[in-house]
Motif scaffolding. Sequence first.
Motif, mmCIF file in Angstrom:
data_model
loop_
_atom_site.group_PDB
_atom_site.id
_atom_site.type_symbol
_atom_site.label_atom_id
_atom_site.label_comp_id
_atom_site.label_asym_id
_atom_site.label_seq_id
_atom_site.Cartn_x
_atom_site.Cartn_y
_atom_site.Cartn_z
ATOM 1 N N GLU A 11 0.829 -1.212 0.000
ATOM 2 C CA GLU A 11 0.000 0.000 0.000
ATOM 3 C C GLU A 11 0.864 1.263 0.000
ATOM 4 O OE1 GLU A 11 -3.014 -0.328 -0.704
ATOM 5 O OE2 GLU A 11 -3.434 -2.403 -0.134
ATOM 6 N N ARG A 102 -7.429 0.983 9.856
ATOM 7 C CA ARG A 102 -7.897 0.103 8.777
ATOM 8 C C ARG A 102 -9.412 0.161 8.657
ATOM 9 N NH1 ARG A 102 -6.591 -6.420 8.408
ATOM 10 N NH2 ARG A 102 -7.693 -6.827 6.446
ATOM 11 N N GLU A 105 -10.497 3.525 7.250
ATOM 12 C CA GLU A 105 -10.284 3.629 5.804
ATOM 13 C C GLU A 105 -11.361 2.851 5.058
ATOM 14 O OE1 GLU A 105 -8.612 3.571 1.828
ATOM 15 O OE2 GLU A 105 -9.008 1.763 2.982
ATOM 16 N N CYS A 106 -11.671 1.643 5.541
ATOM 17 C CA CYS A 106 -12.706 0.820 4.902
ATOM 18 C C CYS A 106 -14.079 1.481 4.967
ATOM 19 C CB CYS A 106 -12.787 -0.551 5.567
ATOM 20 S SG CYS A 106 -11.442 -1.652 5.113
ATOM 21 N N SER A 130 -2.310 -1.867 10.329
ATOM 22 C CA SER A 130 -3.415 -1.317 9.533
ATOM 23 C C SER A 130 -3.534 -1.995 8.182
ATOM 24 C CB SER A 130 -3.218 0.186 9.325
ATOM 25 O OG SER A 130 -2.323 0.436 8.249
ATOM 26 N N ALA A 133 -3.481 0.454 5.381
ATOM 27 C CA ALA A 133 -4.570 1.425 5.199
ATOM 28 C C ALA A 133 -4.118 2.852 5.483
ATOM 29 C CB ALA A 133 -5.761 1.065 6.089
ATOM 30 N N HIS A 136 -3.395 5.404 2.679
ATOM 31 C CA HIS A 136 -4.462 6.043 1.909
ATOM 32 C C HIS A 136 -5.314 6.974 2.768
ATOM 33 C CE1 HIS A 136 -3.368 3.200 -1.180
ATOM 34 N NE2 HIS A 136 -3.569 2.208 -0.338
ATOM 35 N N LEU A 137 -5.146 6.864 4.065
ATOM 36 C CA LEU A 137 -5.986 7.604 5.008
ATOM 37 C C LEU A 137 -5.321 8.928 5.352
ATOM 38 C CD1 LEU A 137 -8.519 6.966 6.855
ATOM 39 C CD2 LEU A 137 -6.889 6.179 8.567
ATOM 40 N N GLY B 240 -13.155 2.313 1.016
ATOM 41 C CA GLY B 240 -11.787 2.781 0.903
ATOM 42 C C GLY B 240 -11.021 2.056 -0.182
ATOM 43 N N VAL B 242 -8.247 -0.115 0.651
ATOM 44 C CA VAL B 242 -7.766 -1.426 1.061
ATOM 45 C C VAL B 242 -8.878 -2.448 0.854
ATOM 46 C CG1 VAL B 242 -6.028 -0.521 2.649
ATOM 47 C CG2 VAL B 242 -8.266 -1.172 3.527
#
Lengths: 266, 266
Positions: A11, A102, A105-106, A130, A133, A136-137, B240, B242
């Motif tokens: 990632e 994580r 982010e999801c 994570s 994650a 990207h967060l 997100g 992930v």
Amino acid sequence: MILYGRNAVLEALRGRRAKSIGEVWATQATAREPWLRGVRVHASSATDIERHCGSSAHQGVCAQAGGYPYVSADELLLAGPEPLVVVLDEVQDPQNLGSICRTAECAGCSGVAIPERRADEVTPAACKASAGAVEHLRIARVRNVADFLEQARAAGCWCYGASAESAERARNSRSPRSAESAASACGGRNDGTPARAPIPYDAPDYRGAGVVLVLGSEGRGLRPRVAKACDELIALPLRGRVESLGVSAAAAAILYEILQQRGGDT
Amino acid sequence: MILYGRNAVLEALRGRRAKSIGEVWATQATAREPWLRGVRVHASSATDIERHCGSSAHQGVCAQAGGYPYVSADELLLAGPEPLVVVLDEVQDPQNLGSICRTAECAGCSGVAIPERRADEVTPAACKASAGAVEHLRIARVRNVADFLEQARAAGCWCYGASAESAERARNSRSPRSAESAASACGGRNDGTPARAPIPYDAPDYRGAGVVLVLGSEGRGLRPRVAKACDELIALPLRGRVESLGVSAAAAAILYEILQQRGGDT
């Protein structure tokens, strides 16, 4: 810093600090995996990789990366018309920090705020926990959590503190978004009155405005000044004999309730 | 086995295997804590405690205990008129196992089923990760997960498998509890047709019958034979980049949705 672990490195290679990635070390087996195709890799022994990153949990790969690219608090609050921000008040365990990031982010959160102290940094261990994650967060470090909550409220957000206490005691409490409390809120929220009892986590209406969810440390929960800066305290029902959920489980249950209310799956 | 950690020992002293607790070792500081009042404790150094339990995460206390008191699969399914059972299909990491057991206990689940293999045992590490919740929770070891699901369905339960896949693809799928599918289900569920796409986790009606929630390992998800033995696959929305939630976060979000539907906070 040296990132380690398959998802953490994967990632990072495609996330917000991709350009900062320097050397990558991988075992011969890991270097052959498809996701590392096109990446210049130093073939290394597992022992060498462990020596580079200082952890045996490297899964055959580690990478040099720039420091974690924190954003400003403003950037969290200005992310869209109805931001959803998670604030971690003294959640220092990298497993919990990583796991909550994580989930955030999801769940499509705007970002996460953590206190500006060394103990709360986004370390390589938190990156790994994570599953990458954090790459990207948006994560901001804030000097003072209570001040950040004031700033969020000034920006039109509602701040909910997750209490370690069970919601049972307060099951008939009103939502802060009900007409009466909205009216009183206009007159000045948190005007020095003592902290209210928590209401059930699914009582508030999380739609139509920004939401800030504040989670406290396991064991001690929210600090009094932070709890006081929240518009409302919320709690999950507890049906068992142990006294509280883990903080990352509480985060998941509450964030998915918010997502559901906001039409996450319609 | 030697249990270690404050909550693990505390809950063992008041849980289902309290009578099996033998020697307790604690540092002088820990021995003075109120919860150990009345317990005969050997004052020990931290080093000795670490030597007894084999972990540095002992928080100043460890205790000798009998083996984990597993229950039978029947006992899980006969616990009340509408049991709520979690099945872990190859969730072997003690952190995840412990964390899910803690959430299951907090959500008032009837119990947890794990495969009957050495790797899936309730070890002292899992006890600690559960904050002692396993001492109050019913846990059964089952020889074969798919067979257990058949047994659960024969007992009137609906079996839901949590898919690692996002619910996005299948957002317009019908609930298995809707009139049409209930009718077709009467003709024979899982009659050899290929696995269906997952439906959103909040689409089913979890009320009015026993529910079995099956969670797969991180990375690989449910094994095909296990997925096929489920009445329906469910998935959480992912907003997100992930690819999946952690399995213990997914467990928390789904179990609290079930609890909410069943009136957990009204």
